[in-house]
Design a protein around this motif. Structure first.
Motif, PDB file in Angstrom:
ATOM      1  N   ARG A 137       0.841  -1.189   0.000  1.00  0.00           N
ATOM      2  CA  ARG A 137       0.000   0.000   0.000  1.00  0.00           C
ATOM      3  C   ARG A 137       0.880   1.245   0.000  1.00  0.00           C
ATOM      4  NH1 ARG A 137      -3.228   2.242   5.169  1.00  0.00           N
ATOM      5  NH2 ARG A 137      -3.878   4.197   4.245  1.00  0.00           N
ATOM      6  N   THR A 138       0.397   2.296  -0.607  1.00  0.00           N
ATOM      7  CA  THR A 138       1.065   3.586  -0.528  1.00  0.00           C
ATOM      8  C   THR A 138       0.426   4.403   0.587  1.00  0.00           C
ATOM      9  OG1 THR A 138       1.566   3.577  -2.895  1.00  0.00           O
ATOM     10  CG2 THR A 138       1.660   5.697  -1.775  1.00  0.00           C
ATOM     11  N   ILE A 139       1.237   4.827   1.538  1.00  0.00           N
ATOM     12  CA  ILE A 139       0.743   5.642   2.652  1.00  0.00           C
ATOM     13  C   ILE A 139       1.426   6.997   2.566  1.00  0.00           C
ATOM     14  CG2 ILE A 139       0.424   5.824   5.145  1.00  0.00           C
ATOM     15  CD1 ILE A 139       0.762   2.835   5.360  1.00  0.00           C
ATOM     16  N   GLY A 140       0.639   8.035   2.337  1.00  0.00           N
ATOM     17  CA  GLY A 140       1.224   9.340   2.058  1.00  0.00           C
ATOM     18  C   GLY A 140       1.932   9.268   0.721  1.00  0.00           C
ATOM     19  N   SER A 141       3.238   9.463   0.725  1.00  0.00           N
ATOM     20  CA  SER A 141       4.011   9.377  -0.516  1.00  0.00           C
ATOM     21  C   SER A 141       4.950   8.179  -0.533  1.00  0.00           C
ATOM     22  CB  SER A 141       4.831  10.662  -0.697  1.00  0.00           C
ATOM     23  OG  SER A 141       5.735  10.834   0.387  1.00  0.00           O
ATOM     24  N   LEU A 142       4.817   7.280   0.454  1.00  0.00           N
ATOM     25  CA  LEU A 142       5.756   6.159   0.574  1.00  0.00           C
ATOM     26  C   LEU A 142       5.074   4.825   0.271  1.00  0.00           C
ATOM     27  CD1 LEU A 142       7.603   7.196   3.868  1.00  0.00           C
ATOM     28  CD2 LEU A 142       8.369   7.560   1.505  1.00  0.00           C
ATOM     29  N   ASN A 143       5.686   4.057  -0.621  1.00  0.00           N
ATOM     30  CA  ASN A 143       5.222   2.696  -0.883  1.00  0.00           C
ATOM     31  C   ASN A 143       5.613   1.820   0.305  1.00  0.00           C
ATOM     32  OD1 ASN A 143       4.288   3.437  -3.462  1.00  0.00           O
ATOM     33  ND2 ASN A 143       6.312   3.084  -4.356  1.00  0.00           N
ATOM     34  N   CYS A 144       4.693   0.969   0.729  1.00  0.00           N
ATOM     35  CA  CYS A 144       4.934   0.192   1.949  1.00  0.00           C
ATOM     36  C   CYS A 144       4.534  -1.265   1.779  1.00  0.00           C
ATOM     37  CB  CYS A 144       4.134   0.763   3.119  1.00  0.00           C
ATOM     38  SG  CYS A 144       4.457   2.493   3.491  1.00  0.00           S
ATOM     39  N   ASN A 145       5.271  -2.140   2.440  1.00  0.00           N
ATOM     40  CA  ASN A 145       4.819  -3.496   2.718  1.00  0.00           C
ATOM     41  C   ASN A 145       4.164  -3.475   4.093  1.00  0.00           C
ATOM     42  OD1 ASN A 145       5.479  -5.102   0.484  1.00  0.00           O
ATOM     43  ND2 ASN A 145       7.632  -5.182   1.101  1.00  0.00           N
ATOM     44  N   ILE A 146       3.102  -4.254   4.245  1.00  0.00           N
ATOM     45  CA  ILE A 146       2.380  -4.287   5.521  1.00  0.00           C
ATOM     46  C   ILE A 146       2.147  -5.741   5.923  1.00  0.00           C
ATOM     47  CG2 ILE A 146       0.250  -3.657   6.729  1.00  0.00           C
ATOM     48  CD1 ILE A 146       0.027  -1.286   4.806  1.00  0.00           C
ATOM     49  N   ALA A 147       2.406  -6.047   7.172  1.00  0.00           N
ATOM     50  CA  ALA A 147       2.135  -7.376   7.725  1.00  0.00           C
ATOM     51  C   ALA A 147       1.226  -7.208   8.938  1.00  0.00           C
ATOM     52  CB  ALA A 147       3.429  -8.065   8.124  1.00  0.00           C
ATOM     53  N   GLU A 148       0.132  -7.972   8.974  1.00  0.00           N
ATOM     54  CA  GLU A 148      -0.848  -7.865  10.071  1.00  0.00           C
ATOM     55  C   GLU A 148      -1.133  -9.247  10.638  1.00  0.00           C
ATOM     56  OE1 GLU A 148      -3.898  -4.402   8.959  1.00  0.00           O
ATOM     57  OE2 GLU A 148      -3.676  -5.853   7.345  1.00  0.00           O
ATOM     58  N   ILE A 149      -1.287  -9.294  11.945  1.00  0.00           N
ATOM     59  CA  ILE A 149      -1.662 -10.542  12.615  1.00  0.00           C
ATOM     60  C   ILE A 149      -2.501 -10.193  13.835  1.00  0.00           C
ATOM     61  CG2 ILE A 149       0.397 -10.660  14.103  1.00  0.00           C
ATOM     62  CD1 ILE A 149       0.384 -13.708  13.579  1.00  0.00           C
ATOM     63  N   ASP A 150      -3.478 -11.017  14.136  1.00  0.00           N
ATOM     64  CA  ASP A 150      -4.355 -10.775  15.284  1.00  0.00           C
ATOM     65  C   ASP A 150      -3.819 -11.476  16.524  1.00  0.00           C
ATOM     66  OD1 ASP A 150      -6.319  -9.177  14.039  1.00  0.00           O
ATOM     67  OD2 ASP A 150      -7.196 -10.956  13.112  1.00  0.00           O
ATOM     68  N   GLY A 151      -4.058 -10.849  17.661  1.00  0.00           N
ATOM     69  CA  GLY A 151      -3.699 -11.432  18.943  1.00  0.00           C
ATOM     70  C   GLY A 151      -4.920 -11.561  19.826  1.00  0.00           C
ATOM     71  N   SER A 152      -4.686 -11.757  21.111  1.00  0.00           N
ATOM     72  CA  SER A 152      -5.795 -11.948  22.047  1.00  0.00           C
ATOM     73  C   SER A 152      -5.868 -10.842  23.090  1.00  0.00           C
ATOM     74  CB  SER A 152      -5.640 -13.304  22.746  1.00  0.00           C
ATOM     75  OG  SER A 152      -4.372 -13.397  23.385  1.00  0.00           O
ATOM     76  N   GLY A 153      -5.101  -9.764  22.907  1.00  0.00           N
ATOM     77  CA  GLY A 153      -5.093  -8.673  23.875  1.00  0.00           C
ATOM     78  C   GLY A 153      -6.195  -7.667  23.635  1.00  0.00           C
ATOM     79  N   SER A 154      -5.992  -6.452  24.168  1.00  0.00           N
ATOM     80  CA  SER A 154      -7.065  -5.454  24.147  1.00  0.00           C
ATOM     81  C   SER A 154      -6.752  -4.235  23.298  1.00  0.00           C
ATOM     82  CB  SER A 154      -7.365  -4.991  25.579  1.00  0.00           C
ATOM     83  OG  SER A 154      -6.191  -4.462  26.177  1.00  0.00           O
ATOM     84  N   GLU A 155      -5.493  -4.025  22.908  1.00  0.00           N
ATOM     85  CA  GLU A 155      -5.139  -2.834  22.146  1.00  0.00           C
ATOM     86  C   GLU A 155      -4.408  -3.205  20.866  1.00  0.00           C
ATOM     87  OE1 GLU A 155      -2.814  -0.340  24.665  1.00  0.00           O
ATOM     88  OE2 GLU A 155      -4.532   0.406  25.791  1.00  0.00           O
ATOM     89  N   ASN A 156      -4.364  -2.268  19.920  1.00  0.00           N
ATOM     90  CA  ASN A 156      -3.631  -2.479  18.678  1.00  0.00           C
ATOM     91  C   ASN A 156      -2.232  -1.880  18.785  1.00  0.00           C
ATOM     92  OD1 ASN A 156      -5.935  -3.647  17.659  1.00  0.00           O
ATOM     93  ND2 ASN A 156      -6.564  -1.862  16.486  1.00  0.00           N
ATOM     94  N   LEU A 157      -1.291  -2.473  18.079  1.00  0.00           N
ATOM     95  CA  LEU A 157       0.088  -1.995  18.067  1.00  0.00           C
ATOM     96  C   LEU A 157       0.546  -1.801  16.626  1.00  0.00           C
ATOM     97  CD1 LEU A 157       2.646  -1.431  19.861  1.00  0.00           C
ATOM     98  CD2 LEU A 157       3.368  -3.755  19.264  1.00  0.00           C
ATOM     99  N   ILE A 158       1.180  -0.668  16.365  1.00  0.00           N
ATOM    100  CA  ILE A 158       1.733  -0.364  15.055  1.00  0.00           C
ATOM    101  C   ILE A 158       3.259  -0.315  15.175  1.00  0.00           C
ATOM    102  CG2 ILE A 158       1.769   1.236  13.105  1.00  0.00           C
ATOM    103  CD1 ILE A 158      -1.013   0.161  13.607  1.00  0.00           C
TER     104      ILE A 158
END
Length: 373
Positions: A137-158
């Protein structure tokens, strides 16, 4: 008797849930608004009956005023937050949510559409990604690779990890996967997202840089003046522009996730990317959750000294470096370590007998560091 029981239950319910209301308020103003509305329908019913023994009416009215003021402020803050983004960035948010902007004529129409869909996004129930899902995905002006995985906690982390000089956004994906697949992190967070931006300056096919470097001149400087004096002087040409691009990416991701601050961000990088990450964190108005510095070095010492004084005792930093690094000598790491210590950062420094790299055991230590924040 039944009426008194109902009144008592309402009082007790408000008292019991009051500590939770602030948390609900932050995460979902729409849900809270419905709670308040339904509660006050009941209260207004009692008031309409002119019940003289309804002694807590005034307290409800005070709470109602406070709640409405807070809700209005939150709506206003969200509008201001979105107003700070370009129209293209706003449309990208809707695109990510699979929401059309075809009937949005002005910028405010797009903002309103995003706010309307905030609640839907928060309430969506998706199948859990037990294995990392990769995308581009392109975010702003930068092309990016993104990896996402779900956990069992309560908050999201970037986690944002910037590559080094001459590499690309594919370079550190495998390293990032080691971190986000860590069991302790998956237990702590509901969702972990690793973003790998690609530097804007093209050196050759598949080779990019955050700013230009004259490697021959750098090696000569190391030989003549010593590695501890590497990058002394003003900021490298192009580093300010690179920093602004990364800051823009961070801000877009923050708005997309409706975060109120940057505490759920881990900003990191390797080599030149580590220099960029450090420079970016020092220029941020609010501190991220932590800074990861893999085989980095200090640049622009005078500017960093001034910025560091403003963040004294506030930063959490994980730093690693190979004692046999032929690219950025170990003396660069020691100098950077002394800098972090001088601004009283909460620093975990790890060295290893190896070259310019990030060994698996260092990645595990970085994951442990994040899990213990």
């Amino acid at each position: 008797y039944q009426r008194r029981v109902r009144e008592s239950k309402i009082c007790n319910s408000i008292k019991l849930k009051k500590p939770l209301i602030n948390k609900i308020l932050i995460t979902n103003q729409f849900f809270l608004n419905s709670i308040i509305s339904s509660s006050f329908l009941i209260i207004n019913y009692f008031n309409s009956k002119n019940l003289s023994n309804f002694t807590f009416t005034k307290n409800y009215q005070i709470l109602n005023t406070r709640f409405l003021k807070t809700i209005n402020k939150m709506s206003s803050d969200r509008v201001l937050q979105l107003n700070g983004l370009s129209i293209k960035a706003l449309k990208d948010i809707l695109k990510q949510r699979a929401v059309s902007d075809a009937d949005c004529i002005e910028k405010q129409d797009i903002i309103q559409r995003i706010i309307q869909t905030d609640n839907q996004i928060q309430n969506q129930t998706k199948p859990k990604n037990l294995k990392p899902v990769l995308s581009k995905r392109t975010i702003g002006s930068l092309n990016c690779n993104i990896a996402e995985i779900d956990g069992s906690g309560s908050e999201n982390l970037i986690i944002i990890i910037s590559h080094g000089f001459g590499a690309n956004c594919d370079d550190l994906v495998s390293a990032g996967l080691v971190v986000i697949e860590d069991q302790a992190l998956k237990s702590k967070y509901a969702k972990l997202t690793a973003i790998f931006p690609q530097a804007p300056l093209t050196l050759a096919t598949g080779s990019y840089a955050w700013w230009p470097l004259d490697l021959q001149q750098l090696f000569m400087q190391i030989m003549m003046q010593g590695p501890e004096n590497l990058f002394n002087g003003p900021p490298p040409t192009g580093s300010n522009e690179a920093r602004e691009k990364l800051l823009q990416l961070i801000e877009i991701v923050k708005v997309e996730n409706n975060f109120s601050n940057y505490s759920n961000f881990i900003i990191g990088g390797f080599s030149q990317g580590a220099m960029l990450a450090t420079d970016t964190v020092l220029h941020m108005n609010q501190n991220p959750g932590a800074l990861l510095v893999f085989s980095g070095a200090a640049i622009s010492p005078q500017e960093w000294s001034n910025l560091g004084n403003q963040k004294r005792g506030q930063l959490k930093v994980f730093q690693s470096h190979g004692t046999q690094d032929p690219i950025l000598p170990y003396a660069c790491a020691e100098k950077l370590k002394r800098y972090f210590e001088s601004i009283q950062a909460k620093l975990e420094f790890v060295n290893f007998a190896g070259p310019h790299s990030i060994p698996p055991n260092i990645l595990q230590k970085a994951a442990n560091f994040i899990a213990n924040l």
